[in-house]
Design a protein around this motif. Structure first.
Motif, PDB file in Angstrom:
ATOM      1  N   LEU A 125       0.832  -1.203   0.000  1.00  0.00           N
ATOM      2  CA  LEU A 125       0.000   0.000   0.000  1.00  0.00           C
ATOM      3  C   LEU A 125       0.866   1.252   0.000  1.00  0.00           C
ATOM      4  CD1 LEU A 125      -2.696   1.451   0.130  1.00  0.00           C
ATOM      5  CD2 LEU A 125      -2.670   1.133   2.610  1.00  0.00           C
ATOM      6  N   GLU A 126       1.913   1.271   0.822  1.00  0.00           N
ATOM      7  CA  GLU A 126       2.800   2.435   0.867  1.00  0.00           C
ATOM      8  C   GLU A 126       3.483   2.664  -0.479  1.00  0.00           C
ATOM      9  OE1 GLU A 126       5.318   3.168   4.129  1.00  0.00           O
ATOM     10  OE2 GLU A 126       3.786   2.671   5.603  1.00  0.00           O
ATOM     11  N   VAL A 127       3.899   1.602  -1.145  1.00  0.00           N
ATOM     12  CA  VAL A 127       4.519   1.725  -2.468  1.00  0.00           C
ATOM     13  C   VAL A 127       3.520   2.317  -3.454  1.00  0.00           C
ATOM     14  CG1 VAL A 127       5.405   0.405  -4.442  1.00  0.00           C
ATOM     15  CG2 VAL A 127       6.227  -0.097  -2.137  1.00  0.00           C
ATOM     16  N   GLU A 128       2.286   1.831  -3.443  1.00  0.00           N
ATOM     17  CA  GLU A 128       1.268   2.340  -4.364  1.00  0.00           C
ATOM     18  C   GLU A 128       0.908   3.794  -4.058  1.00  0.00           C
ATOM     19  OE1 GLU A 128       0.015   0.951  -7.166  1.00  0.00           O
ATOM     20  OE2 GLU A 128       1.539  -0.549  -6.775  1.00  0.00           O
ATOM     21  N   LEU A 129       0.838   4.164  -2.794  1.00  0.00           N
ATOM     22  CA  LEU A 129       0.577   5.557  -2.435  1.00  0.00           C
ATOM     23  C   LEU A 129       1.669   6.461  -2.998  1.00  0.00           C
ATOM     24  CD1 LEU A 129      -0.610   5.166   1.272  1.00  0.00           C
ATOM     25  CD2 LEU A 129      -2.027   5.807  -0.692  1.00  0.00           C
ATOM     26  N   HIS A 130       2.916   6.065  -2.833  1.00  0.00           N
ATOM     27  CA  HIS A 130       4.042   6.858  -3.346  1.00  0.00           C
ATOM     28  C   HIS A 130       3.992   6.945  -4.863  1.00  0.00           C
ATOM     29  CE1 HIS A 130       6.771   6.483   0.451  1.00  0.00           C
ATOM     30  NE2 HIS A 130       5.511   6.755   0.743  1.00  0.00           N
ATOM     31  N   ARG A 131       3.593   5.843  -5.511  1.00  0.00           N
ATOM     32  CA  ARG A 131       3.532   5.798  -6.971  1.00  0.00           C
ATOM     33  C   ARG A 131       2.560   6.838  -7.527  1.00  0.00           C
ATOM     34  NH1 ARG A 131       0.710   3.563 -10.946  1.00  0.00           N
ATOM     35  NH2 ARG A 131      -0.786   2.511  -9.617  1.00  0.00           N
ATOM     36  N   VAL A 132       1.497   7.144  -6.780  1.00  0.00           N
ATOM     37  CA  VAL A 132       0.508   8.124  -7.254  1.00  0.00           C
ATOM     38  C   VAL A 132       0.708   9.509  -6.629  1.00  0.00           C
ATOM     39  CG1 VAL A 132      -1.208   6.368  -7.832  1.00  0.00           C
ATOM     40  CG2 VAL A 132      -1.254   7.433  -5.561  1.00  0.00           C
ATOM     41  N   GLY A 133       1.878   9.727  -6.015  1.00  0.00           N
ATOM     42  CA  GLY A 133       2.208  11.056  -5.521  1.00  0.00           C
ATOM     43  C   GLY A 133       1.756  11.368  -4.113  1.00  0.00           C
ATOM     44  N   LEU A 134       1.524  10.341  -3.308  1.00  0.00           N
ATOM     45  CA  LEU A 134       1.139  10.550  -1.911  1.00  0.00           C
ATOM     46  C   LEU A 134       2.228  10.034  -0.990  1.00  0.00           C
ATOM     47  CD1 LEU A 134      -2.563   9.308  -2.125  1.00  0.00           C
ATOM     48  CD2 LEU A 134      -1.773  11.673  -2.098  1.00  0.00           C
ATOM     49  N   GLN A 135       2.300  10.611   0.197  1.00  0.00           N
ATOM     50  CA  GLN A 135       3.246  10.105   1.191  1.00  0.00           C
ATOM     51  C   GLN A 135       2.482   9.762   2.460  1.00  0.00           C
ATOM     52  OE1 GLN A 135       6.062  13.266   1.762  1.00  0.00           O
ATOM     53  NE2 GLN A 135       4.934  14.122   3.474  1.00  0.00           N
ATOM     54  N   THR A 136       2.910   8.739   3.144  1.00  0.00           N
ATOM     55  CA  THR A 136       2.266   8.305   4.371  1.00  0.00           C
ATOM     56  C   THR A 136       2.585   9.286   5.491  1.00  0.00           C
ATOM     57  OG1 THR A 136       2.469   6.006   3.676  1.00  0.00           O
ATOM     58  CG2 THR A 136       2.058   6.398   6.012  1.00  0.00           C
ATOM     59  N   GLU A 137       1.545   9.793   6.113  1.00  0.00           N
ATOM     60  CA  GLU A 137       1.692  10.697   7.257  1.00  0.00           C
ATOM     61  C   GLU A 137       1.558   9.937   8.573  1.00  0.00           C
ATOM     62  OE1 GLU A 137       2.408  13.965   7.220  1.00  0.00           O
ATOM     63  OE2 GLU A 137       2.497  13.996   5.046  1.00  0.00           O
ATOM     64  N   LEU A 138       0.669   8.946   8.586  1.00  0.00           N
ATOM     65  CA  LEU A 138       0.379   8.181   9.800  1.00  0.00           C
ATOM     66  C   LEU A 138      -0.074   6.789   9.404  1.00  0.00           C
ATOM     67  CD1 LEU A 138      -0.320   8.059  12.920  1.00  0.00           C
ATOM     68  CD2 LEU A 138      -2.616   8.733  12.229  1.00  0.00           C
ATOM     69  N   SER A 139       0.379   5.795  10.127  1.00  0.00           N
ATOM     70  CA  SER A 139      -0.082   4.434   9.914  1.00  0.00           C
ATOM     71  C   SER A 139      -0.241   3.769  11.274  1.00  0.00           C
ATOM     72  CB  SER A 139       0.923   3.642   9.075  1.00  0.00           C
ATOM     73  OG  SER A 139       0.526   2.282   8.990  1.00  0.00           O
ATOM     74  N   THR A 140      -1.369   3.099  11.470  1.00  0.00           N
ATOM     75  CA  THR A 140      -1.601   2.370  12.723  1.00  0.00           C
ATOM     76  C   THR A 140      -1.353   0.877  12.530  1.00  0.00           C
ATOM     77  OG1 THR A 140      -3.968   2.067  12.274  1.00  0.00           O
ATOM     78  CG2 THR A 140      -3.316   4.067  13.494  1.00  0.00           C
ATOM     79  N   PHE A 141      -0.641   0.521  11.464  1.00  0.00           N
ATOM     80  CA  PHE A 141      -0.408  -0.889  11.159  1.00  0.00           C
ATOM     81  C   PHE A 141       0.262  -1.601  12.325  1.00  0.00           C
ATOM     82  CE2 PHE A 141       2.267  -4.347   9.604  1.00  0.00           C
ATOM     83  CZ  PHE A 141       1.279  -5.151   9.054  1.00  0.00           C
ATOM     84  N   ASP A 142      -0.297  -2.758  12.648  1.00  0.00           N
ATOM     85  CA  ASP A 142       0.250  -3.648  13.674  1.00  0.00           C
ATOM     86  C   ASP A 142      -0.063  -5.062  13.201  1.00  0.00           C
ATOM     87  OD1 ASP A 142       0.688  -5.338  15.853  1.00  0.00           O
ATOM     88  OD2 ASP A 142      -0.161  -3.952  17.298  1.00  0.00           O
ATOM     89  N   LEU A 143       0.946  -5.880  13.041  1.00  0.00           N
ATOM     90  CA  LEU A 143       0.770  -7.231  12.526  1.00  0.00           C
ATOM     91  C   LEU A 143      -0.244  -8.028  13.345  1.00  0.00           C
ATOM     92  CD1 LEU A 143       1.755  -8.997  10.249  1.00  0.00           C
ATOM     93  CD2 LEU A 143       3.624  -9.762  11.707  1.00  0.00           C
TER      94      LEU A 143
END
Length: 49
Positions: A19-37
């Motif tokens: 998801l982070e790779v795809e966000l960057h690909r379309v010109g977005l950057q991650t500001e916050l992520s609550t990801f926890d395995l």
């Protein structure tokens, strides 16, 4: 002006890293992520670069 978009998904079509790779690909950057395995779901906030 700030536009907010929100989607509630019943499935997660991407792994968090993908998801982070795809966000960057379309010109977005991650500001916050609550990801926890260990968590059932997570939230990602992204902004336009």
């Amino acid at each position: 002006m700030v536009l907010v978009r929100s989607e509630l998904l019943s499935c997660w079509p991407y792994r968090c890293e993908e998801l982070e790779v795809e966000l960057h690909r379309v010109g977005l950057q991650t500001e916050l992520s609550t990801f926890d395995l260990e968590a059932e779901n997570y939230m990602v906030v992204a902004s336009k670069v």
